[in-house]
Design a protein around this motif. Structure first.
Motif, PDB file in Angstrom:
ATOM      1  N   LEU A   1     -57.519   3.508  33.766  1.00  0.00           N
ATOM      2  CA  LEU A   1     -58.349   4.558  33.164  1.00  0.00           C
ATOM      3  C   LEU A   1     -57.700   5.931  33.296  1.00  0.00           C
ATOM      4  CD1 LEU A   1     -61.970   3.716  34.374  1.00  0.00           C
ATOM      5  CD2 LEU A   1     -60.969   3.291  32.122  1.00  0.00           C
ATOM      6  N   ILE A   2     -57.893   6.748  32.299  1.00  0.00           N
ATOM      7  CA  ILE A   2     -57.561   8.165  32.393  1.00  0.00           C
ATOM      8  C   ILE A   2     -58.543   8.778  33.383  1.00  0.00           C
ATOM      9  CG2 ILE A   2     -57.585  10.369  31.150  1.00  0.00           C
ATOM     10  CD1 ILE A   2     -57.114   8.713  28.560  1.00  0.00           C
ATOM     11  N   ARG A   3     -58.077   9.695  34.211  1.00  0.00           N
ATOM     12  CA  ARG A   3     -58.977  10.412  35.122  1.00  0.00           C
ATOM     13  C   ARG A   3     -58.871  11.897  34.835  1.00  0.00           C
ATOM     14  NH1 ARG A   3     -58.162   9.147  41.000  1.00  0.00           N
ATOM     15  NH2 ARG A   3     -60.187  10.136  41.161  1.00  0.00           N
ATOM     16  N   LEU A   4     -59.986  12.487  34.474  1.00  0.00           N
ATOM     17  CA  LEU A   4     -60.067  13.937  34.299  1.00  0.00           C
ATOM     18  C   LEU A   4     -60.782  14.472  35.528  1.00  0.00           C
ATOM     19  CD1 LEU A   4     -61.047  14.290  30.536  1.00  0.00           C
ATOM     20  CD2 LEU A   4     -58.783  14.226  31.577  1.00  0.00           C
ATOM     21  N   LEU A   5     -60.076  15.246  36.322  1.00  0.00           N
ATOM     22  CA  LEU A   5     -60.586  15.698  37.612  1.00  0.00           C
ATOM     23  C   LEU A   5     -60.965  17.171  37.550  1.00  0.00           C
ATOM     24  CD1 LEU A   5     -57.794  13.908  39.639  1.00  0.00           C
ATOM     25  CD2 LEU A   5     -60.112  13.091  39.196  1.00  0.00           C
ATOM     26  N   THR A   6     -62.203  17.469  37.870  1.00  0.00           N
ATOM     27  CA  THR A   6     -62.675  18.852  37.838  1.00  0.00           C
ATOM     28  C   THR A   6     -62.192  19.584  39.087  1.00  0.00           C
ATOM     29  OG1 THR A   6     -64.774  18.168  38.830  1.00  0.00           O
ATOM     30  CG2 THR A   6     -64.696  18.309  36.429  1.00  0.00           C
ATOM     31  N   VAL A   7     -61.599  20.761  38.865  1.00  0.00           N
ATOM     32  CA  VAL A   7     -61.020  21.551  39.944  1.00  0.00           C
ATOM     33  C   VAL A   7     -61.510  22.990  39.813  1.00  0.00           C
ATOM     34  CG1 VAL A   7     -58.854  22.500  40.864  1.00  0.00           C
ATOM     35  CG2 VAL A   7     -58.960  20.098  40.129  1.00  0.00           C
ATOM     36  N   HIS A   8     -62.073  23.506  40.916  1.00  0.00           N
ATOM     37  CA  HIS A   8     -62.574  24.882  40.931  1.00  0.00           C
ATOM     38  C   HIS A   8     -61.897  25.744  41.986  1.00  0.00           C
ATOM     39  CE1 HIS A   8     -65.779  22.251  39.351  1.00  0.00           C
ATOM     40  NE2 HIS A   8     -65.899  23.211  38.466  1.00  0.00           N
TER      41      HIS A   8
ATOM     42  N   ARG B   1     -42.508  25.240  34.926  1.00  0.00           N
ATOM     43  CA  ARG B   1     -42.102  23.890  34.570  1.00  0.00           C
ATOM     44  C   ARG B   1     -43.299  23.149  33.988  1.00  0.00           C
ATOM     45  NH1 ARG B   1     -42.480  19.148  36.273  1.00  0.00           N
ATOM     46  NH2 ARG B   1     -43.148  19.213  38.420  1.00  0.00           N
ATOM     47  N   ARG B   2     -43.094  22.548  32.850  1.00  0.00           N
ATOM     48  CA  ARG B   2     -44.168  21.779  32.209  1.00  0.00           C
ATOM     49  C   ARG B   2     -44.281  20.412  32.869  1.00  0.00           C
ATOM     50  NH1 ARG B   2     -47.442  24.665  29.083  1.00  0.00           N
ATOM     51  NH2 ARG B   2     -47.858  22.857  27.854  1.00  0.00           N
ATOM     52  N   ARG B   3     -45.486  20.047  33.236  1.00  0.00           N
ATOM     53  CA  ARG B   3     -45.741  18.711  33.772  1.00  0.00           C
ATOM     54  C   ARG B   3     -45.848  17.757  32.595  1.00  0.00           C
ATOM     55  NH1 ARG B   3     -48.162  22.700  36.251  1.00  0.00           N
ATOM     56  NH2 ARG B   3     -49.634  22.797  34.589  1.00  0.00           N
ATOM     57  N   GLN B   4     -45.407  16.563  32.793  1.00  0.00           N
ATOM     58  CA  GLN B   4     -45.490  15.581  31.720  1.00  0.00           C
ATOM     59  C   GLN B   4     -46.926  15.098  31.577  1.00  0.00           C
ATOM     60  OE1 GLN B   4     -42.997  14.807  29.582  1.00  0.00           O
ATOM     61  NE2 GLN B   4     -42.044  16.500  30.661  1.00  0.00           N
ATOM     62  N   PRO B   5     -47.480  15.133  30.357  1.00  0.00           N
ATOM     63  CA  PRO B   5     -48.866  14.734  30.179  1.00  0.00           C
ATOM     64  C   PRO B   5     -49.129  13.260  30.423  1.00  0.00           C
ATOM     65  CG  PRO B   5     -47.929  15.479  28.090  1.00  0.00           C
ATOM     66  CD  PRO B   5     -46.873  15.630  29.140  1.00  0.00           C
ATOM     67  N   GLY B   6     -48.139  12.399  30.344  1.00  0.00           N
ATOM     68  CA  GLY B   6     -48.367  10.979  30.593  1.00  0.00           C
ATOM     69  C   GLY B   6     -48.847  10.245  29.359  1.00  0.00           C
ATOM     70  N   ASN B   7     -48.958   8.943  29.482  1.00  0.00           N
ATOM     71  CA  ASN B   7     -49.379   8.112  28.358  1.00  0.00           C
ATOM     72  C   ASN B   7     -50.661   7.370  28.677  1.00  0.00           C
ATOM     73  OD1 ASN B   7     -47.136   8.762  26.804  1.00  0.00           O
ATOM     74  ND2 ASN B   7     -45.902   7.187  27.777  1.00  0.00           N
ATOM     75  N   THR B   8     -51.446   7.120  27.645  1.00  0.00           N
ATOM     76  CA  THR B   8     -52.661   6.338  27.807  1.00  0.00           C
ATOM     77  C   THR B   8     -52.284   4.860  27.840  1.00  0.00           C
ATOM     78  OG1 THR B   8     -53.033   6.084  25.450  1.00  0.00           O
ATOM     79  CG2 THR B   8     -54.009   8.025  26.486  1.00  0.00           C
ATOM     80  N   LYS B   9     -53.262   4.013  28.141  1.00  0.00           N
ATOM     81  CA  LYS B   9     -52.993   2.579  28.183  1.00  0.00           C
ATOM     82  C   LYS B   9     -52.571   2.048  26.815  1.00  0.00           C
ATOM     83  CE  LYS B   9     -57.937   1.825  28.060  1.00  0.00           C
ATOM     84  NZ  LYS B   9     -59.075   1.409  28.834  1.00  0.00           N
ATOM     85  N   SER B  10     -52.902   2.765  25.741  1.00  0.00           N
ATOM     86  CA  SER B  10     -52.484   2.329  24.411  1.00  0.00           C
ATOM     87  C   SER B  10     -51.090   2.835  24.078  1.00  0.00           C
ATOM     88  CB  SER B  10     -53.482   2.827  23.360  1.00  0.00           C
ATOM     89  OG  SER B  10     -53.470   4.249  23.329  1.00  0.00           O
ATOM     90  N   GLY B  11     -50.469   3.599  25.020  1.00  0.00           N
ATOM     91  CA  GLY B  11     -49.119   4.081  24.788  1.00  0.00           C
ATOM     92  C   GLY B  11     -49.049   5.458  24.144  1.00  0.00           C
ATOM     93  N   THR B  12     -50.169   6.051  23.817  1.00  0.00           N
ATOM     94  CA  THR B  12     -50.161   7.381  23.228  1.00  0.00           C
ATOM     95  C   THR B  12     -50.221   8.437  24.325  1.00  0.00           C
ATOM     96  OG1 THR B  12     -52.556   7.376  23.017  1.00  0.00           O
ATOM     97  CG2 THR B  12     -51.307   6.586  21.118  1.00  0.00           C
ATOM     98  N   THR B  13     -49.793   9.629  24.003  1.00  0.00           N
ATOM     99  CA  THR B  13     -49.802  10.726  24.965  1.00  0.00           C
ATOM    100  C   THR B  13     -51.237  11.127  25.277  1.00  0.00           C
ATOM    101  OG1 THR B  13     -47.699  11.498  24.102  1.00  0.00           O
ATOM    102  CG2 THR B  13     -48.996  13.089  25.321  1.00  0.00           C
ATOM    103  N   LEU B  14     -51.488  11.492  26.544  1.00  0.00           N
ATOM    104  CA  LEU B  14     -52.810  11.992  26.922  1.00  0.00           C
ATOM    105  C   LEU B  14     -53.152  13.220  26.089  1.00  0.00           C
ATOM    106  CD1 LEU B  14     -52.656  11.762  30.811  1.00  0.00           C
ATOM    107  CD2 LEU B  14     -54.176  10.500  29.321  1.00  0.00           C
ATOM    108  N   PRO B  15     -54.407  13.359  25.698  1.00  0.00           N
ATOM    109  CA  PRO B  15     -54.789  14.532  24.909  1.00  0.00           C
ATOM    110  C   PRO B  15     -54.507  15.838  25.636  1.00  0.00           C
ATOM    111  CG  PRO B  15     -56.492  12.855  24.756  1.00  0.00           C
ATOM    112  CD  PRO B  15     -55.518  12.404  25.819  1.00  0.00           C
TER     113      PRO B  15
END
Length: 188
Positions: A102-109, A2-16
């Motif tokens: 803010l967008i949060r990019l979380l590092t996961v190992h 199942r694909r997770r939804q990437p979400g939108n940035t505060k400007s309304g565009t899709t997260l990269p």
């Protein structure tokens, strides 16, 4: 999967879905690399090698270029600094407070870090790494496709593959990730 939804940035565009990560070794080619990225791709600005004043000036210059291409720029560091610098988000380990909007990019190992990342609220992506051997950590262990897939299946937020990534490797894991990130794989 199942694909997770990437979400939108505060400007309304899709997260990269594609992130170029800055490093001392790709600094000289960053402007060219950014221009070659697809529109809407993001930049994770690390640049730990620069003194604070030079780092902030370099951030401002690259932010203009990234945003002109419809992308987002995320600062490696805490949310308060990211807000002061007018970054679109922050990059780092899961946990701690997040600055609103803010967008949060979380590092996961590993599974422990993924569990913490899954608790994130707002616009977040898990950068699971290292999928493949990488120049950043020569000789270090990598997850491989099977272990990466196992973590990705347990993620409740969009998963970005990181570590030794290239366009070819991104195609190999496209069914189990929501995107990818690279230093060398997008700088050459």
């Amino acid at each position: 999967m199942r694909r997770r939804q990437p979400g939108n940035t505060k400007s309304g565009t899709t997260l990269p879905r594609l992130w170029l990560i800055s490093d001392a070794r790709n600094d000289a080619v960053l402007e060219r690399a950014i221009r070659r990225l697809p529109r809407g791709a993001g930049l994770v600005f690390r640049h730990y090698h620069l003194d604070p004043q030079a780092r902030r000036a370099r951030f401002a210059r690259l932010a203009r270029l990234v945003r002109a291409r419809g992308g987002a720029i995320v600062l490696a560091g805490d949310g308060q600094t990211a807000k002061r610098w007018r970054a679109d988000g922050c990059y780092g380990a899961p946990g701690g407070g997040a600055e609103g909007g803010l967008i949060r990019l979380l590092t996961v190992h590993d599974l422990r870090e993924l569990t913490r990342a899954n608790a994130a609220r707002g616009q977040a992506q898990a950068l699971i790494s290292p999928v493949f051997p990488t120049r950043t950590h020569p000789g270090g262990a990598s997850l491989g496709v099977s272990r990466f897939a196992g973590l990705a299946r347990l993620a409740r937020l969009p998963v970005i593959a990181l570590g030794g990534m290239t366009r070819t490797r991104a195609k190999q894991i496209a069914a189990i990730s929501d995107g990818w990130a690279a230093i060398d794989g997008l700088s050459g």
